[in-house]
Scaffold this motif. Structure first.
Motif, PDB file in Angstrom:
ATOM      1  N   LEU A   1       7.058  -1.850   8.834  1.00 57.75           N
ATOM      2  CA  LEU A   1       6.822  -1.895   7.387  1.00 57.75           C
ATOM      3  C   LEU A   1       5.436  -2.425   7.050  1.00 57.75           C
ATOM      4  CD1 LEU A   1      10.151  -3.171   5.796  1.00 57.75           C
ATOM      5  CD2 LEU A   1       9.033  -0.998   5.405  1.00 57.75           C
ATOM      6  N   LEU A   2       4.855  -3.210   7.926  1.00 51.69           N
ATOM      7  CA  LEU A   2       3.546  -3.803   7.667  1.00 51.69           C
ATOM      8  C   LEU A   2       2.387  -2.879   8.020  1.00 51.69           C
ATOM      9  CD1 LEU A   2       4.294  -7.413   8.932  1.00 51.69           C
ATOM     10  CD2 LEU A   2       4.248  -6.576   6.585  1.00 51.69           C
ATOM     11  N   GLU A   3       2.662  -1.700   8.523  1.00 47.15           N
ATOM     12  CA  GLU A   3       1.615  -0.738   8.882  1.00 47.15           C
ATOM     13  C   GLU A   3       1.079  -0.039   7.632  1.00 47.15           C
ATOM     14  OE1 GLU A   3       0.327  -0.097  11.882  1.00 47.15           O
ATOM     15  OE2 GLU A   3       1.559  -1.639  12.817  1.00 47.15           O
ATOM     16  N   ARG A   4      -0.054   0.656   7.771  1.00 46.63           N
ATOM     17  CA  ARG A   4      -0.669   1.357   6.639  1.00 46.63           C
ATOM     18  C   ARG A   4      -0.262   2.822   6.566  1.00 46.63           C
ATOM     19  NH1 ARG A   4      -2.880  -1.945   2.986  1.00 46.63           N
ATOM     20  NH2 ARG A   4      -4.261  -0.296   2.362  1.00 46.63           N
ATOM     21  N   SER A   5       0.403   3.327   7.576  1.00 48.70           N
ATOM     22  CA  SER A   5       0.809   4.726   7.604  1.00 48.70           C
ATOM     23  C   SER A   5       2.187   4.872   6.959  1.00 48.70           C
ATOM     24  CB  SER A   5       0.851   5.212   9.057  1.00 48.70           C
ATOM     25  OG  SER A   5       1.435   6.478   9.118  1.00 48.70           O
ATOM     26  N   LEU A   6       2.324   5.828   6.042  1.00 52.80           N
ATOM     27  CA  LEU A   6       3.608   6.016   5.356  1.00 52.80           C
ATOM     28  C   LEU A   6       4.710   6.475   6.302  1.00 52.80           C
ATOM     29  CD1 LEU A   6       2.534   7.591   1.953  1.00 52.80           C
ATOM     30  CD2 LEU A   6       3.559   5.366   2.342  1.00 52.80           C
ATOM     31  N   SER A   7       4.363   7.216   7.352  1.00 55.73           N
ATOM     32  CA  SER A   7       5.396   7.628   8.297  1.00 55.73           C
ATOM     33  C   SER A   7       5.933   6.431   9.066  1.00 55.73           C
ATOM     34  CB  SER A   7       4.848   8.687   9.250  1.00 55.73           C
ATOM     35  OG  SER A   7       3.725   8.194   9.943  1.00 55.73           O
ATOM     36  N   ARG A   8       5.086   5.477   9.394  1.00 54.98           N
ATOM     37  CA  ARG A   8       5.563   4.265  10.061  1.00 54.98           C
ATOM     38  C   ARG A   8       6.350   3.385   9.102  1.00 54.98           C
ATOM     39  NH1 ARG A   8       0.927   2.534  14.374  1.00 54.98           N
ATOM     40  NH2 ARG A   8       0.837   4.570  15.379  1.00 54.98           N
ATOM     41  N   ILE A   9       5.950   3.346   7.850  1.00 58.67           N
ATOM     42  CA  ILE A   9       6.714   2.604   6.852  1.00 58.67           C
ATOM     43  C   ILE A   9       8.103   3.212   6.708  1.00 58.67           C
ATOM     44  CG2 ILE A   9       6.852   2.058   4.389  1.00 58.67           C
ATOM     45  CD1 ILE A   9       3.789   1.793   4.427  1.00 58.67           C
ATOM     46  N   LEU A  10       8.181   4.533   6.721  1.00 59.75           N
ATOM     47  CA  LEU A  10       9.469   5.222   6.646  1.00 59.75           C
ATOM     48  C   LEU A  10      10.355   4.857   7.840  1.00 59.75           C
ATOM     49  CD1 LEU A  10      11.270   7.430   5.324  1.00 59.75           C
ATOM     50  CD2 LEU A  10      10.080   9.062   6.764  1.00 59.75           C
ATOM     51  N   LEU A  11       9.793   4.872   9.034  1.00 55.88           N
ATOM     52  CA  LEU A  11      10.561   4.481  10.218  1.00 55.88           C
ATOM     53  C   LEU A  11      10.975   3.014  10.149  1.00 55.88           C
ATOM     54  CD1 LEU A  11       8.594   6.335  13.020  1.00 55.88           C
ATOM     55  CD2 LEU A  11      10.837   6.912  12.097  1.00 55.88           C
ATOM     56  N   GLY A  12      10.125   2.164   9.589  1.00 60.06           N
ATOM     57  CA  GLY A  12      10.470   0.750   9.425  1.00 60.06           C
ATOM     58  C   GLY A  12      11.635   0.553   8.478  1.00 60.06           C
ATOM     59  N   VAL A  13      11.671   1.311   7.384  1.00 59.19           N
ATOM     60  CA  VAL A  13      12.793   1.219   6.445  1.00 59.19           C
ATOM     61  C   VAL A  13      14.087   1.658   7.122  1.00 59.19           C
ATOM     62  CG1 VAL A  13      13.749   2.257   4.347  1.00 59.19           C
ATOM     63  CG2 VAL A  13      11.432   1.398   4.346  1.00 59.19           C
ATOM     64  N   ILE A  14      14.014   2.716   7.914  1.00 59.75           N
ATOM     65  CA  ILE A  14      15.205   3.200   8.609  1.00 59.75           C
ATOM     66  C   ILE A  14      15.705   2.155   9.609  1.00 59.75           C
ATOM     67  CG2 ILE A  14      16.050   4.948  10.220  1.00 59.75           C
ATOM     68  CD1 ILE A  14      14.134   6.919   8.820  1.00 59.75           C
ATOM     69  N   LEU A  15      14.786   1.592  10.415  1.00 58.42           N
ATOM     70  CA  LEU A  15      15.189   0.574  11.383  1.00 58.42           C
ATOM     71  C   LEU A  15      15.721  -0.681  10.708  1.00 58.42           C
ATOM     72  CD1 LEU A  15      12.498   0.658  14.198  1.00 58.42           C
ATOM     73  CD2 LEU A  15      14.924   1.144  14.390  1.00 58.42           C
ATOM     74  N   LEU A  16      15.078  -1.102   9.643  1.00 58.60           N
ATOM     75  CA  LEU A  16      15.527  -2.286   8.929  1.00 58.60           C
ATOM     76  C   LEU A  16      16.913  -2.067   8.324  1.00 58.60           C
ATOM     77  CD1 LEU A  16      14.638  -5.135   8.094  1.00 58.60           C
ATOM     78  CD2 LEU A  16      13.778  -4.137   5.988  1.00 58.60           C
ATOM     79  N   GLY A  17      17.137  -0.892   7.754  1.00 57.09           N
ATOM     80  CA  GLY A  17      18.453  -0.588   7.190  1.00 57.09           C
ATOM     81  C   GLY A  17      19.535  -0.567   8.259  1.00 57.09           C
ATOM     82  N   ASN A  18      19.242   0.030   9.419  1.00 56.63           N
ATOM     83  CA  ASN A  18      20.233   0.056  10.497  1.00 56.63           C
ATOM     84  C   ASN A  18      20.495  -1.338  11.055  1.00 56.63           C
ATOM     85  OD1 ASN A  18      20.607   2.811  10.332  1.00 56.63           O
ATOM     86  ND2 ASN A  18      19.026   3.264  11.823  1.00 56.63           N
TER      87      ASN A  18
END
Length: 160
Positions: free
Chosen positions: A27-44
Motif C-alpha cells: 500500500l505504501l508504493e507509488r504504483s497503483l497496481s501494487r496498491i491494488l495488490l496491497g488492498v487485496i492482501l490486506l483484506g485477505n
C-alpha cells in the motif's frame, strides 16, 4: 486451529501477520497496481484474522450437532461482508488504475506541488500555514473549471 479446537496456532497467527505486513508494505508504493495488490492482501489477512477469532466446530445449523460443538457464525458472516466490501474496493481501484494507465501510459501516482513543498519544508524543519504557491484564487491549475463546457450546436439540434 490447535488440537483442542479453541485457540489458533502460532503458525496461523504469524501467517496472518505476514500477509497483513506484505499488504501494508504494498500500500505504501507509488504504483497503483501494487496498491491494488496491497488492498487485496490486506483484506485477505484481515479476513483470516476475523476467522481466527471465532470458535471452530461443526456447521452452525440447528439440529446437526450439539450447540457447544458448533462454530461461531458471527465471524463467518463478518468475513462474507468483508469479502464483498474488499471486492468492491478492488473493482474501484482496478478502474482507477486502468483509467490512469489509459490516460498517462503509466500507473505511477505523481507527486503534487504540495507534496514537494512539504518535503522541502520538512528537510529544513519548518512548517507552513499559508499557501505559498502565489498563483492567486483563479490561477491554480489543479482546480477544476466550475463552468461547464459550452456545447456546440450541430445541424438538426433544434436550432433552425
Amino acid at each position: 486451529m490447535s488440537a483442542s479446537g479453541s485457540n489458533p496456532t502460532l503458525v496461523l497467527v504469524v501467517a496472518v501477520g505476514v500477509v497483513v505486513a506484505c499488504g501494508v508494505n504494498l500500500l505504501l508504493e507509488r504504483s497503483l497496481s501494487r496498491i491494488l495488490l496491497g488492498v487485496i492482501l490486506l483484506g485477505n489477512g484481515v479476513n483470516l484474522l476475523i476467522l481466527l477469532g471465532g470458535r471452530s466446530g461443526a456447521a452452525p445449523v440447528v439440529g446437526t450437532a450439539p450447540e457447544d460443538r458448533m462454530s461461531d457464525p458471527l465471524p463467518q458472516a463478518m468475513v462474507l461482508t468483508s469479502i464483498v466490501i474488499t471486492f468492491g474496493l478492488t473493482a474501484f481501484l482496478l478502474a482507477v488504475s486502468y483509467r490512469s494507465w489509459y490516460l498517462t501510459g503509466d500507473d505511477e501516482v505523481p507527486d503534487d506541488q504540495e507534496d514537494r513543498q512539504i518535503i522541502r519544508l520538512a528537510e529544513r524543519d519548518e512548517s507552513v500555514t499559508a499557501d505559498l504557491g502565489g498563483e492567486g484564487p483563479n490561477g491554480d491549475p489543479e482546480q477544476v473549471d466550475p463552468e461547464p463546457a459550452r456545447r456546440r450546436l450541430r445541424r438538426g439540434d433544434g436550432v433552425g
